[in-house]
Design a protein around this motif. Structure first.
Motif, PDB file in Angstrom:
ATOM      1  N   PRO A   4      51.863  38.358  46.097  1.00  0.00           N
ATOM      2  CA  PRO A   4      52.157  37.087  45.425  1.00  0.00           C
ATOM      3  C   PRO A   4      50.882  36.330  45.082  1.00  0.00           C
ATOM      4  CG  PRO A   4      52.610  36.931  47.782  1.00  0.00           C
ATOM      5  CD  PRO A   4      52.310  38.371  47.493  1.00  0.00           C
ATOM      6  N   GLY A   5      50.808  35.840  43.870  1.00  0.00           N
ATOM      7  CA  GLY A   5      49.606  35.113  43.453  1.00  0.00           C
ATOM      8  C   GLY A   5      49.774  34.522  42.072  1.00  0.00           C
ATOM      9  N   SER A   6      48.698  34.525  41.298  1.00  0.00           N
ATOM     10  CA  SER A   6      48.719  33.967  39.949  1.00  0.00           C
ATOM     11  C   SER A   6      47.526  34.503  39.188  1.00  0.00           C
ATOM     12  CB  SER A   6      48.662  32.429  39.997  1.00  0.00           C
ATOM     13  OG  SER A   6      47.427  32.005  40.545  1.00  0.00           O
ATOM     14  N   ASN A   7      47.525  34.304  37.879  1.00  0.00           N
ATOM     15  CA  ASN A   7      46.325  34.579  37.084  1.00  0.00           C
ATOM     16  C   ASN A   7      46.340  33.616  35.902  1.00  0.00           C
ATOM     17  OD1 ASN A   7      47.234  36.024  34.471  1.00  0.00           O
ATOM     18  ND2 ASN A   7      48.271  37.248  36.053  1.00  0.00           N
ATOM     19  N   PRO A   8      45.187  33.297  35.352  1.00  0.00           N
ATOM     20  CA  PRO A   8      45.139  32.252  34.308  1.00  0.00           C
ATOM     21  C   PRO A   8      45.898  32.616  33.049  1.00  0.00           C
ATOM     22  CG  PRO A   8      42.989  33.291  34.587  1.00  0.00           C
ATOM     23  CD  PRO A   8      43.849  33.759  35.717  1.00  0.00           C
ATOM     24  N   GLY A   9      45.884  33.890  32.652  1.00  0.00           N
ATOM     25  CA  GLY A   9      46.614  34.277  31.457  1.00  0.00           C
ATOM     26  C   GLY A   9      48.104  34.061  31.615  1.00  0.00           C
ATOM     27  N   GLU A  10      48.663  34.539  32.728  1.00  0.00           N
ATOM     28  CA  GLU A  10      50.100  34.386  32.975  1.00  0.00           C
ATOM     29  C   GLU A  10      50.472  32.921  33.094  1.00  0.00           C
ATOM     30  OE1 GLU A  10      53.811  33.839  34.934  1.00  0.00           O
ATOM     31  OE2 GLU A  10      51.877  33.332  35.844  1.00  0.00           O
ATOM     32  N   ASP A  52      55.836  28.811  40.656  1.00  0.00           N
ATOM     33  CA  ASP A  52      56.069  29.840  41.667  1.00  0.00           C
ATOM     34  C   ASP A  52      54.989  30.907  41.558  1.00  0.00           C
ATOM     35  OD1 ASP A  52      58.423  28.649  42.568  1.00  0.00           O
ATOM     36  OD2 ASP A  52      59.643  29.713  41.084  1.00  0.00           O
ATOM     37  N   PRO A  53      54.636  31.555  42.684  1.00  0.00           N
ATOM     38  CA  PRO A  53      53.712  32.680  42.586  1.00  0.00           C
ATOM     39  C   PRO A  53      54.374  33.844  41.854  1.00  0.00           C
ATOM     40  CG  PRO A  53      54.591  32.489  44.813  1.00  0.00           C
ATOM     41  CD  PRO A  53      55.053  31.279  44.067  1.00  0.00           C
ATOM     42  N   VAL A  54      53.558  34.700  41.284  1.00  0.00           N
ATOM     43  CA  VAL A  54      54.045  35.905  40.596  1.00  0.00           C
ATOM     44  C   VAL A  54      53.326  37.111  41.201  1.00  0.00           C
ATOM     45  CG1 VAL A  54      54.548  34.693  38.447  1.00  0.00           C
ATOM     46  CG2 VAL A  54      52.285  35.723  38.785  1.00  0.00           C
ATOM     47  N   PRO A  55      53.850  38.312  41.009  1.00  0.00           N
ATOM     48  CA  PRO A  55      53.154  39.502  41.518  1.00  0.00           C
ATOM     49  C   PRO A  55      51.780  39.652  40.852  1.00  0.00           C
ATOM     50  CG  PRO A  55      55.442  40.010  41.005  1.00  0.00           C
ATOM     51  CD  PRO A  55      55.163  38.648  40.435  1.00  0.00           C
ATOM     52  N   MET A  56      50.768  39.869  41.650  1.00  0.00           N
ATOM     53  CA  MET A  56      49.423  40.061  41.118  1.00  0.00           C
ATOM     54  C   MET A  56      49.369  41.348  40.298  1.00  0.00           C
ATOM     55  SD  MET A  56      47.320  37.597  42.271  1.00  0.00           S
ATOM     56  CE  MET A  56      45.688  38.131  42.751  1.00  0.00           C
TER      57      MET A  56
END
Length: 199
Positions: free
Chosen positions: A173-179, A140-144
């Protein structure tokens, strides 16, 4: 920060669809506002793909400037010598997920990190293309996040978006590699941390 023994990953350690989470030598604008698995700073992620199936050459699929591309594993490690290997479990259809990622090759890199546009950034490539056996997205996307530990958006990102006539998309809504490396669907199974240059 976690301390690991330096190892060299043999090809057999890597499996189709594994995620390589890149750990830079020092902090940067991305690691300043995100956290990664095992306390590592993570600023990029790529997808392992063996061209031609078992026995074929190892590549990664990655979203980087100027476009989503295939990079040989040797070239990838020259640019990113320190990486954690994440294996996606749960009900994932790895082969379908990798095929979906391959269909993105050539799409322009999204250096604005915006959802829903025609360009794509590294963790977005994973988030939008890894699916389960029913074809549903597993991430799922997460808050940027563009804020530091104090909750304040950093000066770097304020300036970055202001120069482009935009407001910081904090919370979009988005993603990042660490998360992504912290998701329960991902298990860190190996690492490739080469010795630091002593100079």
């Amino acid at each position: 920060m976690a301390v690991f023994t330096a190892v060299t990953l043999a090809g057999q350690v890597l499996q189709e669809g594994d995620l390589l989470f890149c750990c830079p030598d020092s902090s940067n604008a991305i690691t300043d506002v995100t956290q990664g698995a095992r306390g590592m700073k993570i600023d990029h992620v790529a997808i392992v793909h063996r061209i031609g199936g078992d026995g074929g050459p190892l590549y990664v699929i990655e979203a980087k400037k100027p476009a989503v591309c295939l990079t040989s594993i040797d070239a990838f490690y020259r640019e990113n010598p320190h990486a954690l290997v994440g294996r996606v479990g749960a009900d994932v259809d790895i082969h379908k997920s990798v095929r979906r990622c391959l269909m993105q090759v050539g799409k322009p890199y999204d250096d604005l990190y915006l959802p829903g546009d025609s360009a794509i950034y590294c963790s977005e490539l994973v988030q939008l293309n890894y699916v389960d056996s029913q074809g549903a997205l597993i991430f799922d996307p997460v808050p940027m996040s563009f804020h530091d530990a104090t909750g304040q958006v950093t000066d770097y990102w304020l300036k970055f978006y202001a120069e482009r006539g935009m407001t910081v998309p904090e919370g979009a809504p988005g993603s990042n590699p660490g998360e992504l490396s912290l998701r329960p669907q991902v298990t860190i199974v190996a690492y490739r941390l080469m010795p630091r240059n002593s100079d």
